[in-house]
Motif scaffolding. Structure first.
Motif, mmCIF file in Angstrom:
data_model
loop_
_atom_site.group_PDB
_atom_site.id
_atom_site.type_symbol
_atom_site.label_atom_id
_atom_site.label_comp_id
_atom_site.label_asym_id
_atom_site.label_seq_id
_atom_site.Cartn_x
_atom_site.Cartn_y
_atom_site.Cartn_z
ATOM 1 N N LEU A 6 57.382 34.409 57.425
ATOM 2 C CA LEU A 6 58.141 35.279 56.540
ATOM 3 C C LEU A 6 58.073 34.734 55.119
ATOM 4 N N MET A 7 57.470 35.520 54.233
ATOM 5 C CA MET A 7 57.186 35.089 52.866
ATOM 6 C C MET A 7 58.124 35.796 51.881
ATOM 7 N N ALA A 8 58.881 35.020 51.125
ATOM 8 C CA ALA A 8 59.933 35.565 50.262
ATOM 9 C C ALA A 8 59.577 35.493 48.789
ATOM 10 N N PRO A 9 60.063 36.457 47.995
ATOM 11 C CA PRO A 9 59.858 36.418 46.548
ATOM 12 C C PRO A 9 60.869 35.501 45.878
ATOM 13 N N ALA A 10 60.453 34.854 44.795
ATOM 14 C CA ALA A 10 61.374 34.014 44.028
ATOM 15 C C ALA A 10 61.106 34.244 42.545
ATOM 16 N N GLY A 11 61.970 35.023 41.897
ATOM 17 C CA GLY A 11 61.816 35.287 40.472
ATOM 18 C C GLY A 11 62.569 34.308 39.610
ATOM 19 N N ASN A 12 63.498 33.553 40.226
ATOM 20 C CA ASN A 12 64.282 32.542 39.520
ATOM 21 C C ASN A 12 64.888 31.592 40.568
ATOM 22 N N ILE A 252 57.470 39.904 51.626
ATOM 23 C CA ILE A 252 58.555 40.717 51.107
ATOM 24 C C ILE A 252 58.394 40.821 49.593
ATOM 25 N N GLU A 253 58.269 42.040 49.076
ATOM 26 C CA GLU A 253 58.104 42.248 47.639
ATOM 27 C C GLU A 253 59.467 42.168 46.958
ATOM 28 N N GLY A 254 59.500 41.707 45.688
ATOM 29 C CA GLY A 254 60.777 41.727 45.003
ATOM 30 C C GLY A 254 61.063 40.591 44.048
ATOM 31 N N ARG A 255 60.049 40.074 43.345
ATOM 32 C CA ARG A 255 60.320 38.990 42.389
ATOM 33 C C ARG A 255 61.116 39.464 41.180
#
Length: 414
Positions: A6-12, A252-255
């Motif tokens: 499970l790959m997660a976005p991290a924008g901060n 999972i998209e969403g940075r």
């Protein structure tokens, strides 16, 4: 059936911590401006790489640096520096689409993942990029049947990447979809001289449009004015079929989205992936997960192209269809470790017993809870207003940089 990563976005850092706290196996993030979310999220700096690596290593989570934009000559020295720093910080891999980036990463001995922008749609292309990469994101436009055929061929022909392991296939599992083929859009560049392929999309497609015949002036009647704004992808209701397709990584998209989005989406997909592994995946659980996913930012959901259904389901509005929204009410002031109590300053609106609150911060991540008890200016009251100091029992530490929000219902147009 292998367990899905499970790959997660991290924008901060808030989103990074939310991903770690809710069960991500890996995170992907951008540094500086050379990534596909250069405009949409804050992005990390070179100096953040070491902390990202350390936080993730502590949870045994893999780290992927996105360097997946078009690269020009004047970018090459920056790319080289980024990859060198990533290698020194022990970042797991680089996600790339430009051959220059792929070559530089390989020279540094870094693992390479092929971005969806390359549009891999067949086994021969997989074989070609296997000379350079261990993981490949397939084109978003493939059906699960096509995905499964590719994963079966990798196994049958024993197609291996530079690491000597079988090539791993990654697909998008949840989040925003673009009207263009795997994100290759030129509308923003044409209209605003702001290239989506350089991470600076202005999201023209999310606006209302009418279609007019320029010869006659006749305006076409459209069922939906948002004719170029797709609904968000959601696969949780057929995740068992996704797993059966033989993919290794679910992205999972969403940075560019809020940390609570990362927390809830990752938590739901973590539970879903684990339930498939232990044989408890069922319809009732899916309904519960869907209800949770609907509480955070979304444009409505559809299954993308995976199930071979009609192509294109369009959003009926420009913003979120989330059933809940957060309202800023204050900030963290102090934490008392012995009684496990957090102190907050109310700066806007009110707070009452029974309210659901959200606390976010770079180290705290995302915490959501219902207010069962509180003191207002050291008095036991049921509500607090702007200017008040409140203390709330918590099972976790807060910090002065943390923000306090109240979760309220969001009226969504049908």
């Amino acid at each position: 059936m292998q367990q899905i990563e499970l790959m997660a976005p991290a924008g901060n850092f808030e989103s990074l911590q939310a991903a770690l706290d809710n069960g991500a196996d890996s995170v992907y993030f951008g540094v500086e401006q050379l990534n596909m979310r250069a405009r949409a999220s804050i992005n990390f700096t070179l100096d953040d790489l070491e902390e990202i690596s350390q936080r993730c290593k502590a949870k045994n989570v893999r780290t992927y640096l996105t360097l997946n934009t078009i690269i020009y000559d004047h970018d090459l020295s920056i790319v080289k520096t980024l990859i060198k720093k990533a290698k020194e910080a022990d970042i797991t891999a680089v996600i790339a689409m430009d051959q220059a980036v792929i070559g530089m990463a390989r020279e540094q001995g870094m693992e390479v993942h092929i971005s969806t922008q390359i549009n891999i749609t067949n086994i021969e292309t997989v074989k070609f990029y296997a000379m350079f990469a261990d993981t490949m994101v397939l084109s978003r436009e493939l059906s699960l049947r096509q995905v499964k055929k590719i994963t079966e061929q990798i196994e049958k022909e024993q197609i291996k990447g530079p690491s000597g392991r079988l090539v791993e296939i990654e697909i998008f599992g949840h989040g925003a979809l673009c009207m263009a083929v795997s994100g290759k859009c030129y509308m923003s560049l044409h209209s605003y001289n702001s290239s989506a392929n350089r991470g600076a999309c202005k999201q023209n497609c999310r606006k209302k449009y009418t279609v007019i015949d320029q010869e006659t002036g006749f305006e076409m009647e459209l069922d939906n004015e948002y004719i170029m704004s797709p609904k968000d992808l959601c696969t949780i209701d057929f995740l068992d079929q996704v797993a059966d397709a033989g993919i290794k990584v679910l992205k999972i998209e969403g940075r560019g989205r809020a940390p609570e989005y990362v927390a809830k989406v990752i938590k739901c997909y973590r539970e879903a992936i684990d339930s498939i592994a232990d044989g408890t995946y069922n319809k009732d659980e899916v309904i519960s997960w869907m209800q949770t996913l609907e509480t955070v930012y979304n444009r409505g959901f559809w299954s993308g192209y995976y199930l071979g259904q009609k192509l294109g389901e369009w959003s009926k509005g420009s913003g979120s269809h989330a059933t809940q929204k957060k309202v800023y009410i204050g900030k963290g002031m102090h934490y008392f470790p012995k009684p496990e109590i957090g102190e907050f300053k109310i700066e806007a609106f009110d707070l009452s017993i029974g309210d659901t609150i959200l606390i976010t911060g770079p180290t705290t991540g995302v915490k959501e809870l219902k207010v069962e008890d509180m003191l207002v200016n050291d008095e036991k009251l049921t509500s607090a207003s702007k200017g008040d100091s409140v203390t709330i029992p918590l099972g976790f530490r807060i910090r002065p940089s943390d923000k306090l929000y109240k979760i309220v219902e969001n009226k969504v147009e049908a």
